[in-house]
Design a protein around this motif. Structure first.
Motif, mmCIF file in Angstrom:
data_model
loop_
_atom_site.group_PDB
_atom_site.id
_atom_site.type_symbol
_atom_site.label_atom_id
_atom_site.label_comp_id
_atom_site.label_asym_id
_atom_site.label_seq_id
_atom_site.Cartn_x
_atom_site.Cartn_y
_atom_site.Cartn_z
ATOM 1 N N LEU A 31 -0.727 2.388 3.435
ATOM 2 C CA LEU A 31 -1.897 1.639 2.968
ATOM 3 C C LEU A 31 -2.204 1.933 1.508
ATOM 4 C CD1 LEU A 31 -4.216 1.894 6.087
ATOM 5 C CD2 LEU A 31 -2.995 -0.118 5.256
ATOM 6 N N GLU A 32 -2.004 3.187 1.076
ATOM 7 C CA GLU A 32 -2.220 3.528 -0.334
ATOM 8 C C GLU A 32 -1.251 2.779 -1.232
ATOM 9 O OE1 GLU A 32 -1.780 7.733 -0.527
ATOM 10 O OE2 GLU A 32 -3.700 8.121 0.437
ATOM 11 N N ALA A 87 5.218 13.597 2.737
ATOM 12 C CA ALA A 87 4.265 14.205 1.814
ATOM 13 C C ALA A 87 3.545 13.108 1.036
ATOM 14 C CB ALA A 87 4.991 15.132 0.853
ATOM 15 N N MET A 88 2.289 13.355 0.774
ATOM 16 C CA MET A 88 1.537 12.390 -0.025
ATOM 17 C C MET A 88 1.991 12.517 -1.468
ATOM 18 S SD MET A 88 -2.278 12.335 1.531
ATOM 19 C CE MET A 88 -2.746 11.355 0.169
ATOM 20 N N LEU A 89 2.340 11.411 -2.051
ATOM 21 C CA LEU A 89 2.855 11.440 -3.408
ATOM 22 C C LEU A 89 1.743 11.624 -4.435
ATOM 23 C CD1 LEU A 89 5.420 8.546 -3.037
ATOM 24 C CD2 LEU A 89 5.842 10.995 -2.898
ATOM 25 N N LYS A 90 0.639 10.919 -4.250
ATOM 26 C CA LYS A 90 -0.466 10.974 -5.204
ATOM 27 C C LYS A 90 -1.763 11.037 -4.417
ATOM 28 C CE LYS A 90 1.986 7.960 -8.401
ATOM 29 N NZ LYS A 90 2.006 6.651 -9.029
ATOM 30 N N PRO A 91 -2.780 11.613 -4.993
ATOM 31 C CA PRO A 91 -4.072 11.576 -4.298
ATOM 32 C C PRO A 91 -4.625 10.158 -4.298
ATOM 33 C CG PRO A 91 -4.298 12.594 -6.455
ATOM 34 C CD PRO A 91 -2.829 12.371 -6.233
ATOM 35 N N VAL A 92 -5.531 9.922 -3.365
ATOM 36 C CA VAL A 92 -6.133 8.602 -3.254
ATOM 37 C C VAL A 92 -6.976 8.343 -4.491
ATOM 38 C CG1 VAL A 92 -7.671 7.163 -1.873
ATOM 39 C CG2 VAL A 92 -6.185 8.813 -0.762
ATOM 40 N N PRO A 93 -6.725 7.241 -5.198
ATOM 41 C CA PRO A 93 -7.538 6.936 -6.382
ATOM 42 C C PRO A 93 -8.999 6.734 -6.009
ATOM 43 C CG PRO A 93 -5.596 5.533 -6.299
ATOM 44 C CD PRO A 93 -5.650 6.272 -5.013
ATOM 45 N N ALA A 94 -9.883 7.119 -6.911
ATOM 46 C CA ALA A 94 -11.320 7.031 -6.657
ATOM 47 C C ALA A 94 -11.775 5.587 -6.524
ATOM 48 C CB ALA A 94 -12.087 7.724 -7.776
#
Length: 185
Positions: free
Chosen positions: A168-169, A143-150
């Motif tokens: 990569l994030e 699961a993605m922990l956090k959304p991709v920062p802008a």
């Protein structure tokens, strides 16, 4: 009676010629300690080879090789190769229920999938036997922990593989979070 006496003399000579005592085996010492994670594949490889598997990853990655539908009703039992060869083998499958007629039609696809996994024509035929198959749990993507920062832009959003995107994030966030980034001029 002379023969009995000569036998006693031979026995005395045999007793006089004792073999030197064998030293007990001592494990060679030295080298670095190895982690258990390094040892487990070797142990597993030995056990899987005993039961006919050259690569244990065929069993552990069966769901990835043949897909969810077939992995729910089949399970690899062993792979047997002709004597002295590593190609043209027979894959033995355990099949649950009355799925054998359907799987006979899908057998060429199974052979192609397994050969694609090996990278060469390792399997030529499939042999099926009825048995109890315990379906493995489906592989859940992380699961993605956090959304991709802008501030990272849209470059990471286009990556289709969720595991690669997560790695990569994390790497980008780690690089962005370090206060003493060396400047190259």
């Amino acid at each position: 009676m002379a023969k009995a006496g000569s036998n006693d003399g031979d026995g005395a000579k045999r007793k006089a010629k004792k073999k030197p005592e064998a030293r007990p085996y001592e494990r060679p010492r030295g080298g670095e300690a190895r982690s258990i994670a390094d040892l487990v594949p070797e142990i597993g490889r030995t056990a899987f080879r005993k039961f006919g598997f050259i690569q244990s990853s065929v069993v552990s990655r069966w769901r990835e090789i043949v897909g969810d539908r077939l992995a729910d009703v089949t399970q690899p039992a062993m792979i047997r190769f002709p004597a002295g060869q590593k190609a043209g083998g027979t894959l033995h499958l355990t099949i649950s229920g009355a799925h054998a007629p359907m799987l006979q039609h899908v057998a060429p696809d199974i052979i192609a999938s397994v050969n694609r996994f090996f990278g060469y024509a390792a399997i030529a035929t499939v042999r099926m036997t009825h048995g109890q198959v315990t379906p493995a749990a489906p592989v859940q993507p992380p699961a993605m922990l956090k959304p991709v920062p802008a501030e990272l832009g849209d470059s990471l959003r286009d990556i289709g593989d969720p595991e690669l995107r997560t790695v990569l994030e994390r790497m980008a966030a780690g690089l962005a979070g370090t206060p003493n980034i060396p400047k190259i001029s």
